[in-house]
Design a protein around this motif. Structure first.
Motif, mmCIF file in Angstrom:
data_model
loop_
_atom_site.group_PDB
_atom_site.id
_atom_site.type_symbol
_atom_site.label_atom_id
_atom_site.label_comp_id
_atom_site.label_asym_id
_atom_site.label_seq_id
_atom_site.Cartn_x
_atom_site.Cartn_y
_atom_site.Cartn_z
ATOM 1 N N SER B 540 0.817 -1.210 0.000
ATOM 2 C CA SER B 540 0.000 0.000 0.000
ATOM 3 C C SER B 540 0.853 1.263 0.000
ATOM 4 O O SER B 540 0.483 2.280 -0.581
ATOM 5 N N MET B 541 2.017 1.182 0.639
ATOM 6 C CA MET B 541 2.858 2.373 0.725
ATOM 7 C C MET B 541 3.832 2.471 -0.447
ATOM 8 O O MET B 541 4.545 3.470 -0.587
ATOM 9 N N GLU B 547 11.374 -2.329 4.624
ATOM 10 C CA GLU B 547 11.481 -0.907 4.956
ATOM 11 C C GLU B 547 10.412 -0.437 5.944
ATOM 12 O O GLU B 547 10.439 0.702 6.394
ATOM 13 N N ILE B 548 9.480 -1.329 6.242
ATOM 14 C CA ILE B 548 8.381 -0.944 7.144
ATOM 15 C C ILE B 548 8.880 -0.850 8.583
ATOM 16 O O ILE B 548 9.452 -1.794 9.119
ATOM 17 N N VAL B 549 8.662 0.299 9.166
ATOM 18 C CA VAL B 549 9.018 0.480 10.577
ATOM 19 C C VAL B 549 7.735 0.396 11.402
ATOM 20 O O VAL B 549 6.718 0.996 11.045
ATOM 21 N N PHE B 555 2.118 0.543 11.353
ATOM 22 C CA PHE B 555 2.952 -0.191 10.398
ATOM 23 C C PHE B 555 3.321 0.818 9.327
ATOM 24 O O PHE B 555 2.482 1.178 8.494
ATOM 25 N N GLY B 556 4.518 1.304 9.325
ATOM 26 C CA GLY B 556 4.880 2.390 8.417
ATOM 27 C C GLY B 556 3.993 3.578 8.722
ATOM 28 O O GLY B 556 3.856 3.998 9.872
ATOM 29 N N THR B 557 3.322 4.106 7.677
ATOM 30 C CA THR B 557 2.439 5.259 7.896
ATOM 31 C C THR B 557 1.003 4.829 8.186
ATOM 32 O O THR B 557 0.153 5.653 8.491
ATOM 33 N N LEU B 558 0.735 3.523 8.069
ATOM 34 C CA LEU B 558 -0.629 3.046 8.304
ATOM 35 C C LEU B 558 -0.845 2.742 9.772
ATOM 36 O O LEU B 558 0.081 2.347 10.481
ATOM 37 N N GLU B 562 -5.722 -0.178 10.150
ATOM 38 C CA GLU B 562 -5.744 -0.131 8.687
ATOM 39 C C GLU B 562 -4.965 -1.299 8.103
ATOM 40 O O GLU B 562 -5.390 -1.938 7.133
ATOM 41 N N THR B 563 -3.830 -1.578 8.704
ATOM 42 C CA THR B 563 -2.997 -2.664 8.186
ATOM 43 C C THR B 563 -3.719 -3.997 8.298
ATOM 44 O O THR B 563 -3.714 -4.799 7.353
#
Ligand code: FES
Ligand code: FES
Lengths: 158, 778
Positions: B540-541, B547-549, B555-558, B562-563
């Protein structure tokens, strides 16, 4: 139930009228008749302190109290320590300081500590230890419990 | 790391401070019956006849059962199936249950139990190790084992013992005795069972729901899937609730017989009879040493007073010989052990299981050898410390090992080396090591030791794992590990643990195995879930999953919700599973199943005491305890375990003893069984050393049991430092000190302790090839 008697007392601010056997202990009445199972027992012989409740503000062993001894008194159990969802500062401190392992002695420790702090808002370590010396704990070695009481005392004092 | 290693609140603490946690005795169901057991008043007797009529006639009694209703034998170890839930032929200790009553209330059940008439033929009880070794006057306590009342013996020899002794500049022998003691959990054992729709459910204050489940299946002849055992929140175990117990089986049977819920809570007196506590152990040790302090050979013999039944005793016996080598590099080692039956409450595992006794002997023995050779006792230990990533002479694999670091730190914090020397003041130092879980299961198989399932549903995470929180904080450990992986807080995680009906198997809370084993299983499941979520989040990103932090519920920006939504849109229902089985670690010999562990923790203690030469009364001023924890998952909980272990070690060293007078328990009450209160407890300074174990979850190792171990010898060493006498027997009560001082004043050996070790006909030792290349020059 011909040998039963009616007992009247206040529990956590609520007045209760209970039909009980005169030889049943306050511990049994709280746990079995009133469903307040937060009060624990480790011996039912006055040896461990786990059954401590406050009677008119003072710590007492509920396993040694008969109904006629608490007639008309105000009893505080662990269920009555928090204000709604708001924990008492001692409860907060016990959670934070890791004073709770199995938690079985915790209700008795909290109530005993509450009575202590009401009489002396800033007790020394030694005074805390002495106040709690009738309450056995097998998990913590008492260290974290003492720290928690100190922490709560500091917070309540300010 | 965001949550691992942080001093966060335990996930169950809030319920415990408000009194809302429901322990076993707090549970009650509609129409519950109450059960009381009738127990033997004799240490040893044959049951001639039982008359139940008077009991059955009591108004309010619903059922009375005896051994005839529960004829199948069981026992926690496959090789010691020697117990009945209710004995029908013979009773073997004061407190051995013979009948169970279910009634409308507890008083009626107790009254009816007293009305059961049992005719006994009293037999001559076996009361000591010495008596058990010699020909019994009556028949042996059990129909297996032997000769006499010996339960089990073993003899193992690693490396060239004779050559080792030949090389020594100094050889010394000592004899020690470690008195038995009990767990004394604050919560009395309690269990409640229901039998509904052909399915049996038992809620019990147990540390090992899986093994209780297996035992119920065997004894009640029910298929495994018809049983559910729930380990309720626990009021303390310390090993005392790891066996299947009579009252658990009795309430199950009575629930089936009556069709109603049945509950049994032991009285405190009964808890002393249930026991399964620390074995009394008599020990003999002989060591060869070079003049520089390097050990060349060691021969260790033990004799354990097992009490009336097998319990974990065979394992305990092997443990008295297993872990000497995980602290010291012993080039040649022989162990001979024997466990005997006596007519006392059965012994079993208590915190440290079979290792506090030999650790006490070993550490003091090394102190004495150092004194003989005019060497510093700390230096003697250092000269022999094992190194990381080595294998011991008895085939134990050592990985991470912080012995040097904990020694440095505990000495520095306590100023032990520059201590004040004065008569009546002393300091003692000792080290020890413990398992991070038994490397082999009780039933040898290749199944996982721990399994975990994570369910993800509309943003909610539920972890199912059989692990049992007995107050040590295992729920918090599991929630923390899963939360770390998923970027959540431990308090976000819902847990279903200790429930054999809903959660996959974990073998139980014993052998300090839960953080390591259930922790690794939870991590396995959590990482699989994280990978699924990272994949959809990355898609989605528009980045790579790597790269997901994660963190703070993202989860990342989500957001986490949402994830999970994206993931469920893509995959449908989501759950992941994880499991853990330790590597194959057993050595190539019979008896090698006891001792191996995927990792070992290390503890070092310094104890500072004052002891009054006039009264023998000891005052402990302070304890410093440095522990190699691998890594702390929750430092507050770890510190709590250290302090609790120190407390229990001090109790064993100074006062706790399950004592008998001619097989009659002397003090089955909390008033008479002395334990430390808050005013007796000294300050404890905890020092945590992180060695980052390569196989532990985030590098973590155990802390529940290890810190108890060095405390006991350190106390005794401090007594010697203060008064120049050796107390070779615990508990170190004032009378023992006075007797030793007396002996010293009379010019006799300045000690108190057993005079000799009995002549035991151990089997011919098994000579085991050693994997060993000495890691330090001799
Ligand atoms: S239950 Fe132990 S003192 Fe009351
Ligand atoms: S926390 Fe377990 S007895 Fe105190």
């Amino acid at each position: 139930m011909s040998d039963s008697v009616i007992a009247n007392f206040d529990v956590n601010g609520r007045s209760r009228e209970v039909l009980v056997k005169p030889y049943h202990t306050l511990l049994e009445i709280l746990r079995e008749d009133l469903g307040l199972t937060g009060t624990k027992h480790g011996c039912e012989l006055g040896e461990c302190g786990a059954c401590t409740v406050l009677v008119d503000g003072l710590p007492q062993l509920s396993c040694l109290l008969l109904p006629h001894q608490v007639e008309g008194k105000e009893i505080t159990t662990i269920e009555g320590l928090a204000e709604g969802d708001e924990l008492h500062p001692l409860q907060e401190a016990f959670v934070e300081a890791g004073a709770v392992q199995c938690g079985y002695c915790t209700p008795s420790m909290l109530l005993t500590a509450k009575a202590l702090l009401e009489g002396d808002p800033s007790p020394s370590r030694q005074e805390i230890a002495e106040a709690l010396s009738g309450n056995l704990c097998r998990c913590t070695g008492y260290e974290a419990i003492t720290r928690a009481v100190e922490l709560a005392a500091t917070r309540m004092d300010t | 790391m965001r949550v691992v290693g942080k001093p966060l609140a335990k996930v169950d603490a809030r319920a415990k401070v408000t009194g809302s946690t429901l322990y076993a005795d707090d549970l009650i169901f509609s129409d519950t019956l109450f059960c009381k057991l009738l127990r033997s008043p004799h240490p040893y007797a044959r049951i001639k006849h039982m008359d139940l009529n008077a009991a059955k006639a009591v108004e309010g009694v619903v059922a009375v059962i005896t051994g005839n209703d529960l004829p199948v034998k069981y026992g926690i170890l496959p090789i010691s199936q020697d117990e009945h839930a209710l004995e029908s032929e013979k009773v073997r200790y004061v407190g051995d249950p013979v009948a169970a009553v279910a009634a409308f209330d507890e008083e009626t059940a107790a009254l009816a139990a007293e009305k059961i008439r049992v005719e006994y033929e009293v037999l001559d009880p076996v009361t000591s190790i010495e008596e058990a070794l010699s020909e019994p006057t009556d028949e042996p306590i059990h129909d297996y084992g032997g000769p006499a009342n010996i339960h089990k013996m073993a003899a193992l020899s690693f490396g060239d013992l004779e050559a080792g002794f030949a090389e020594a500049d100094h050889i010394r022998e000592d004899v020690f005795f470690y008195g038995g003691n009990t767990h004394l959990p604050m919560e009395q054992h309690s269990a409640i069972a229901t039998y509904v729709n052909g399915k049996l459910t038992l809620w019990s204050s147990t540390q090992t729901p899986h093994y209780v489940h297996r035992t119920i299946s065997k004894v009640l002849d029910l298929p495994m899937q018809a049983i559910r055992v729930v380990a309720t929140p626990h009021g303390g175990g310390f090993g005392g609730k790891t066996d299947p117990f009579s009252h658990e089986l009795a309430v199950c049977k009575l629930a089936m017989v009556t069709g109603k819920p049945v509950k049994c809570t032991l009285t405190r007196e009964e808890v002393f009879y249930a026991h399964r506590g620390r074995h009394p152990v008599l020990m003999w040790v002989r060591t060869g040493m070079k003049s520089n302090g390097r050990i060349t050979a060691m021969h260790f013999k033990t004799a354990l007073d097992g009490g009336a039944y097998g319990s974990y005793g065979v394992a305990t016996m092997f443990y008295t010989g297993a872990l000497q080598t995980t602290t010291y590099d012993i080039p040649a080692y022989r162990f001979e052990g024997a466990r005997v039956f006596t007519n006392k409450a059965p012994c079993g595992p208590k915190r440290g299981h079979g290792t506090p006794q030999p650790r006490f002997a070993l550490e003091l023995h090394l102190d004495k050898m150092a004194e003989d050779l005019g060497l510093d006792p700390v230096e003697v230990r250092r000269r022999n410390y094992v190194s990381p990533n080595t294998t011991t002479v008895n085939w134990l694999r050592i990985t991470s090992c912080g012995l040097e670091e904990i020694t440095d730190q505990v000495l520095q914090a306590s100023s032990y080396v520059n201590r004040q020397r004065a008569v009546g003041h002393g300091m003692g130092f000792a080290v020890a090591s413990y398992l991070c879980g038994a490397g082999l299961p009780i039933y040898w198989n290749k199944l996982p030791h721990s399994e975990c399932l994570i369910k993800l549903d509309r943003g909610g995470v539920t972890v199912y794992c059989g692990a049992t929180d007995i107050g040590q904080g295992s729920d918090t450990v599991i929630a923390t590990l899963v939360a770390e992986e998923l970027g959540l807080w431990p308090s976000d995680i819902r847990l279903v643990t200790g429930d054999t009906g809903f959660a996959p198997v974990d073998l139980g809370s014993y052998s300090s195995r839960v953080t390591f084993m259930a922790g690794n299983a939870a991590l396995d499941a959590a990482r699989k879930l994280r990978n699924l979520l990272a994949e959809v989040a990355a898609e989605s990103m528009g980045c790579l999953p790597g790269e997901i932090v994660t963190g703070d519920g993202k989860f990342g920006t989500l957001s986490f919700e949402e994830t999970t939504q994206l993931a469920q849109e893509r995959f449908g229902a989501i759950s992941t599973v994880g499991s853990y089985r330790p590597p194959d670690l057993a050595g190539p010999y019979k008896g090698s199943g006891v001792g191996p562990s995927p990792a070992y923790s290390y503890s070092a203690a310094v104890v500072d005491i004052d002891v009054d030469p006039e009264t023998g009364i000891i005052k402990v001023n302070k304890v410093w305890l440095a522990h190699d924890i691998g890594r702390s998952i929750n430092p507050v909980s770890v510190r709590g375990q250290v302090e609790g272990g120190v407390y229990m070690g001090l109790g064993e060293a100074l006062m706790e003893e399950q004592a008998y007078r001619k097989a009659m328990p002397k003090q089955p009450s909390m008033l008479d069984y002395k334990s430390l209160t808050s005013v007796d407890m000294p300050e404890v300074e905890t020092i945590l050393v992180e060695t980052d174990d390569p196989e532990g979850p985030y590098g973590a190792k155990e802390v529940g049991q290890g810190p108890l171990l060095p405390v006991v010898p350190a106390v005794v060493s401090a007594v010697h430092d203060a008064l120049g006498v050796w107390i070779d027997q615990v508990p170190v009560t004032p009378d023992k000190i006075m007797k030793a001082l007396d002996a010293k004043a009379k010019g006799q050996a300045p000690r108190f302790g057993p005079k000799s070790f009995p002549d035991i006909a151990y089997p011919q030792y098994v000579k085991v090839d050693t994997p060993h290349v000495a890691t330090q020059a001799i």
